[in-house]
Design an enzyme around this catalytic site. Structure first.
Site, mmCIF file in Angstrom:
data_model
loop_
_atom_site.group_PDB
_atom_site.id
_atom_site.type_symbol
_atom_site.label_atom_id
_atom_site.label_comp_id
_atom_site.label_asym_id
_atom_site.label_seq_id
_atom_site.Cartn_x
_atom_site.Cartn_y
_atom_site.Cartn_z
ATOM 1 N N HIS A 1 0.885 -1.170 0.000
ATOM 2 C CA HIS A 1 0.000 0.000 0.000
ATOM 3 C C HIS A 1 0.921 1.218 0.000
ATOM 4 O O HIS A 1 2.034 1.172 0.537
ATOM 5 C CB HIS A 1 -0.810 -0.063 1.298
ATOM 6 C CG HIS A 1 -1.880 0.958 1.447
ATOM 7 N ND1 HIS A 1 -1.614 2.248 1.842
ATOM 8 C CD2 HIS A 1 -3.226 0.877 1.304
ATOM 9 C CE1 HIS A 1 -2.757 2.917 1.936
ATOM 10 N NE2 HIS A 1 -3.753 2.111 1.604
ATOM 11 N N ASP B 1 3.763 -4.188 8.130
ATOM 12 C CA ASP B 1 2.510 -3.437 8.086
ATOM 13 C C ASP B 1 1.385 -4.441 8.329
ATOM 14 O O ASP B 1 1.076 -5.264 7.469
ATOM 15 C CB ASP B 1 2.399 -2.775 6.701
ATOM 16 C CG ASP B 1 1.034 -2.161 6.449
ATOM 17 O OD1 ASP B 1 0.114 -2.360 7.267
ATOM 18 O OD2 ASP B 1 0.885 -1.490 5.416
ATOM 19 N N GLN C 1 -3.837 -5.110 7.325
ATOM 20 C CA GLN C 1 -4.839 -6.063 6.814
ATOM 21 C C GLN C 1 -4.777 -7.417 7.508
ATOM 22 O O GLN C 1 -5.560 -8.306 7.193
ATOM 23 C CB GLN C 1 -4.648 -6.267 5.301
ATOM 24 C CG GLN C 1 -4.946 -5.031 4.476
ATOM 25 C CD GLN C 1 -6.401 -4.587 4.555
ATOM 26 O OE1 GLN C 1 -7.281 -5.341 4.992
ATOM 27 N NE2 GLN C 1 -6.657 -3.360 4.149
ATOM 28 N N LYS D 1 -9.634 -1.020 11.041
ATOM 29 C CA LYS D 1 -9.672 -2.240 10.232
ATOM 30 C C LYS D 1 -9.799 -3.474 11.110
ATOM 31 O O LYS D 1 -9.670 -4.599 10.649
ATOM 32 C CB LYS D 1 -8.421 -2.330 9.358
ATOM 33 C CG LYS D 1 -8.364 -1.223 8.294
ATOM 34 C CD LYS D 1 -7.225 -1.444 7.353
ATOM 35 C CE LYS D 1 -6.876 -0.210 6.540
ATOM 36 N NZ LYS D 1 -7.791 0.066 5.443
ATOM 37 N N CYS E 1 -4.818 2.236 -3.608
ATOM 38 C CA CYS E 1 -3.620 2.874 -3.023
ATOM 39 C C CYS E 1 -2.398 1.982 -3.206
ATOM 40 O O CYS E 1 -1.550 1.870 -2.312
ATOM 41 C CB CYS E 1 -3.807 3.189 -1.542
ATOM 42 S SG CYS E 1 -5.100 4.359 -1.224
HETATM 43 N N1 PMP Z 1 -1.415 -0.626 4.846
HETATM 44 C C1 PMP Z 1 -2.338 -1.390 4.290
HETATM 45 C C2 PMP Z 1 -1.963 -2.769 3.816
HETATM 46 C C3 PMP Z 1 -3.645 -0.926 4.160
HETATM 47 O O1 PMP Z 1 -4.582 -1.700 3.605
HETATM 48 C C4 PMP Z 1 -3.963 0.370 4.637
HETATM 49 C C5 PMP Z 1 -5.365 0.939 4.508
HETATM 50 N N2 PMP Z 1 -6.035 0.628 3.359
HETATM 51 C C6 PMP Z 1 -2.947 1.124 5.208
HETATM 52 C C7 PMP Z 1 -1.692 0.591 5.306
HETATM 53 C C8 PMP Z 1 -3.203 2.488 5.734
HETATM 54 O O2 PMP Z 1 -4.089 2.459 6.808
HETATM 55 P P1 PMP Z 1 -4.774 3.809 7.329
HETATM 56 O O3 PMP Z 1 -5.382 4.463 6.122
HETATM 57 O O4 PMP Z 1 -5.783 3.339 8.302
HETATM 58 O O5 PMP Z 1 -3.703 4.641 7.936
#
Ligand code: PMP
Length: 414
Positions: free
Chosen positions: A119, A196, A199, A222, A359
């Site tokens: 991401h 990270d 997910q 999440k 993203c």
């Molecule tokens: N890493 C991953 C793998 C994600 O899916 C996301 C959110 N889609 C993020 C980071 C960022 O999370 P946040 O927007 O809650 O800061």
């Protein structure tokens, strides 16, 4: 079992455009169980005060609940409370590591290794660090099935990167990376590792202490908690190596007009008033997760294979990626209808799915697709959600939705 779980989510019991809501976008954000909503409401109705500052009763209550939440959340990840630094979410947690650790430890000519599945939240901070410090950014490529190329990873490790940044679970393909093996290998070459966990946290049983990652980041929203709260779990060694990246109230020991000294970690990394209700709400989400009946992970796994099998059987639908280990997320495209048109069409049928590049622009380019639709599941998802999705796609294919209204490039930059 699933019915009782679903019952706890008020938002799922509504109709959208005359149809029951089929919420298939839990990877973007989970719906919230009633106890989480009630906990937040109770905090604001009864205990609202700033933390760590005042000697009066409700401030003491707020502080106690806030610090108890830190322990509950950290312990859920298998870590002590003092090793959890609160942030707004996963993005801010990764930025915190980039600008309180990496910026001081990555030097000119060093290598930072990032996986190709990331991401943007776990890519762009490293681009920034490498640009600022004249360091090199290298990417672990993604294979056609959606898994990382472990051979290239091992080759790159021999170049002794300072840091390896990789996602536990891909938000586009659901790939579960073999993080335990990858962390252990990276440590053999003395690289630090950031995982990270955005997910992973709502789906996998986690033990960050055992995993021994140097940094593990997550977002509360999440994992059934509120938005605006998340954090990074760090080892003692990393806490000691980080320097505050934001300064101001809350994070200091002593201050004069000319100088200041810092509070102990984790507080020195939490400048300003924190998201108190968010932290307490997240602790409530952790209780919800801990009380889920046995078998909920199996339920998610079965539902994912049901979804894959039903989608694959539709003429004109292609599934994207086929990792061996996968959770909760499946990207797909229609060869007949542009993703944006299809997503809009699905909304008319009460079906909520994500569309676009998720993203993860470089990943989509590597996979050779401009945009996908993505379904993502949670413990409350059920077969009816999937059946509704499949029926709506079949109806869209039969309707022959107009696909040429806008230029593809214009519409896919999501
Ligand atoms: N890493 C991953 C793998 C994600 O899916 C996301 C959110 N889609 C993020 C980071 C960022 O999370 P946040 O927007 O809650 O800061």
């Amino acid at each position: 079992m699933n019915k009782a779980i679903r019952q706890q989510f008020p938002a799922l019991h509504q109709r959208i455009n005359g149809q029951p809501l089929a919420y298939l976008d839990s990877a973007a954000t989970c719906q919230k169980p009633a106890p989480v909503v009630a906990t937040i409401q109770q905090f604001y109705r009864r205990d609202n005060a700033n933390v760590h500052r005042a000697g009066y009763t409700i401030a003491a209550r707020a502080t106690e609940q806030f610090e108890q939440a830190r322990a509950t959340v950290a312990n859920y990840f298998g870590m002590p409370a003092k090793n959890l630094v609160w942030t707004r979410g996963c993005t801010e947690a990764i930025n915190l590591v980039a600008f309180s650790w990496a910026i001081h430890h990555v030097n000119a000519g060093d290598l930072v290794l990032v996986s190709g599945l990331e991401h943007h939240a776990n890519l762009i901070p490293w681009q920034q660090v490498c640009r600022t410090k004249s360091a090199e950014l290298a990417i672990i490529p993604v294979l056609a099935n959606g898994e990382l190329d472990q051979q290239v990873f091992q080759q790159q490790l021999r170049r002794r990167p300072k840091l390896v940044a990789l996602t536990h679970v891909s938000n586009v393909l659901g790939t579960i990376n073999p993080v335990a093996e990858m962390v252990a290998l990276a440590h053999q070459y003395e690289a630090r590792v950031l995982i990270d966990g955005a997910q992973a946290a709502a789906h996998l049983t986690l033990d960050v202490a055992k995993l021994a990652a140097d940094f593990y980041t997550f977002s509360g929203h999440k994992m059934y908690g509120p938005t605006g709260i998340g954090g990074v779990l760090m080892s003692d060694e990393m806490l000691a190596q980080c320097q505050p990246w934001q300064t101001g109230g809350e994070m200091v020991a002593e201050v004069s007009y000319q100088t200041a000294s810092w509070a102990e970690p984790p507080y020195c990394f939490e400048a300003g008033t924190p998201n108190i209700a968010g932290a307490i709400g997240l602790a409530s989400a952790i209780s919800f997760l801990q009380q889920l009946p046995d078998g909920w992970q199996q339920h998610e796994a079965e539902l994912l294979s049901y979804a894959k099998q039903r989608l694959a059987a539709i003429d004109g639908i292609s599934l994207i990626g086929e990792p061996d280990e996968q959770v909760a997320v499946q990207s797909f495209i229609s060869t007949k209808i542009h993703p944006q048109d299809l997503a809009q069409y699905l909304d008319q049928y009460g079906v909520a799915v994500r569309l676009g590049k998720h993203c993860a622009h470089p990943l989509l380019s590597a996979l050779g697709v401009a945009a996908t639709l993505r379904l993502s599941l949670a413990c409350y998802s059920n077969r009816q959600d999937i059946d509704q999705l499949v029926a709506a796609i079949e109806a869209a294919h039969q309707d022959d939705v107009d696909i040429t209204s806008l230029a593809e490039a214009e519409r896919c930059d999501l």
